[in-house]
Design a protein around this motif. Structure first.
Motif, short mmCIF file in Angstrom:
data_model
loop_
_atom_site.label_atom_id
_atom_site.label_comp_id
_atom_site.label_asym_id
_atom_site.label_seq_id
_atom_site.Cartn_x
_atom_site.Cartn_y
_atom_site.Cartn_z
N ALA A 126 0.86 -1.18 0.00
CA ALA A 126 0.00 0.00 0.00
C ALA A 126 0.90 1.23 0.00
N THR A 127 0.68 2.11 -0.97
CA THR A 127 1.53 3.28 -1.13
C THR A 127 0.81 4.53 -0.61
N PRO A 128 1.43 5.30 0.29
CA PRO A 128 0.79 6.55 0.75
C PRO A 128 0.51 7.48 -0.43
N LEU A 129 -0.72 7.92 -0.54
CA LEU A 129 -1.11 8.81 -1.64
C LEU A 129 -1.09 10.26 -1.20
N GLY A 377 1.15 2.25 9.22
CA GLY A 377 0.12 3.26 9.02
C GLY A 377 -1.21 2.73 8.54
N LEU A 378 -1.29 1.45 8.20
CA LEU A 378 -2.52 0.90 7.64
C LEU A 378 -3.40 0.36 8.76
N ASP A 379 -4.01 1.25 9.51
CA ASP A 379 -4.92 0.86 10.58
C ASP A 379 -6.02 1.91 10.71
N ASP A 414 -3.02 12.75 11.94
CA ASP A 414 -2.76 12.73 10.50
C ASP A 414 -3.58 11.62 9.84
N VAL A 415 -4.57 12.02 9.05
CA VAL A 415 -5.33 11.05 8.26
C VAL A 415 -4.50 10.68 7.03
#
Length: 424
Positions: A126-129, A377-379, A414-415
């Motif tokens: 999953a890449t931060p957009l 960060g994927l939570d 931070d969303v």
């Protein structure tokens, strides 16, 4: 799937679905709970085992079965139930659970704990957009507008929609309006220049008392200006209502599942208010919704029951069975393309994004693949969309930080919005 046949009874324009007299997994589970509470652990174990036969993908049933078997000193049976539970890819704090203290030195139990620990290993990509820094709301829904590059994000706590431009500028898109509840699912109607939102007034919304009875409405906003065009509230009846998602059908109908009442609502084109479309006693906690088969079918997630396929023309329900060693419990947001369904499974630990591959006739799930799980960060995941054909999901939404018992306001956080690899 809940193995209960249904009898369809048409009443005016809606459908009421009633369960058959044969015991369902839910009824057997309830019988097990009642037997356990009165101290009849043998009967409880039998009831939970029967429920698990019907729903081997239901974590709470397998856990309760293990506990009941421990109470009747069936340690081998308890370990087998825990092994089944682990095979679903879940993590539970079993090592600290006093119900299983007698198993702690057994190699078989340690093997279960090791298998669960392995489920915390990062999987997928999953890449931060982009990030919404220091945000003091709860971001729930997301919709992308290809014609402008805008991304719209709904905010439950601050009861508004935010717009992020292709250049990265973020501004409040909708005006302050106390008549609007918290914003949940979003869908764009480009031909009619509308942005639709599922809205609900409930305790997580700023300024709403914790004991407020939740209510829901559909809202339409001008796609360019954010001006409120129309609001379509659900009936002010004695029930609580919570609209968390919605979808737009090819004929212009809006379908919205109700998480509090066991009903899927339909707003027909030109109608003044949503009407009950399907009501079923089998529904427990409806969540996400997506179109399949060019709008001829809908797929809807139920937090407790999994996924149900609905024929739009006949309203027939078909519960999709989970493949072996997978669970469909705890699914929230859905997005679909062809026979691929992308689902956010935030009701289990670890949270994850999965791909469900359906058969050509959409009647069965042929495989479940984890696309992203336990990544940095994927939570605190919420809903997702297919932005440019790529699964795009909200993380660090803010739900995990909201505690009305401590404070009615949200702390800044931070969303993060992540993008997953393209579907094959």
């Amino acid at each position: 799937m809940l193995r209960a046949s249904v009898i369809a009874i048409v009443i005016t324009a809606s459908l009421v679905v009633r369960a058959s007299p044969e015991p369902s997994a839910r009824e057997l589970h309830r019988a097990g709970v009642e037997a356990f509470q009165r101290g009849d652990y043998t009967a409880a174990a039998h009831a939970f085992a029967a429920a698990a036969q019907l729903r081997p993908d239901r974590p709470r049933t397998l856990y309760n079965l293990a506990v009941a078997r421990m109470r009747v000193h069936d340690t081998a049976g308890a370990i087998e139930a825990l092994r089944q539970l682990s095979s679903l890819g879940l993590v539970l704090p079993l090592g600290d659970d006093e119900e299983f203290a007698a198993l702690r030195e057994k190699p078989e139990f340690r093997a279960v704990l090791a298998a669960m620990a392995a489920h915390r290993e990062p999987r997928g990509k999953a890449t931060p957009l982009f990030t919404l820094p220091k945000h003091a709301g709860i971001i729930e829904g997301i919709a992308c507008r290809p014609s402008t590059g805008d991304t719209f994000l709904s905010d439950v706590h601050l009861r508004c929609i935010w717009r992020r431009t292709a250049a990265g500028a973020v501004t409040r898109f909708t005006a302050a309006d106390d008549s609007i509840g918290g914003m949940f699912g979003l869908v764009i109607d480009e031909p009619n220049q509308r942005l639709w939102a599922a809205t609900s007034l409930m305790s997580a919304v700023a300024g709403v008392a914790p004991d407020t009875r939740s209510s829901g409405a559909l809202a339409a906003f001008d796609l360019d200006s954010g001006r409120l065009l129309a609001r379509y509230p659900l009936p002010n009846d004695t029930r609580e209502h919570l609209l968390g998602d919605l979808t737009l059908a090819p004929d212009g109908s809006i379908y919205a599942p109700d998480s509090s009442a066991p009903t899927i609502w339909r707003l027909a084109p030109g109608a003044a208010a949503p009407k009950p479309w399907i009501t079923s006693s089998v529904f427990e906690s409806l969540q996400g919704i997506a179109l399949l088969d060019d709008g001829r079918k809908l797929i809807v997630s139920d937090y407790a029951n999994g996924l149900v396929l609905i024929d739009v023309a006949t309203c027939a329900l078909h519960w999709l069975a989970a493949p072996v060693s997978t669970t469909l419990v705890g699914i929230d947001g859905l997005a679909a393309r062809g026979t691929a369904v992308i689902a956010v499974q935030n009701g289990i630990e670890p949270q994850r994004v999965v791909r469900l591959s359906l058969s050509d006739d959409f009647s069965a799930i042929t495989s479940v693949t984890t696309l992203a799980s336990s990544l940095p960060g994927l939570d605190d995941l919420t809903l997702l969309t297919l932005g440019d054909g790529l699964p795009t999901v909200i993380a660090h939404s803010g739900w995990a930080l909201f505690d009305p018992k401590k404070s009615a306001s949200m702390s800044a956080h931070d969303v993060q919005v992540f993008q997953l690899p393209p579907l094959d």
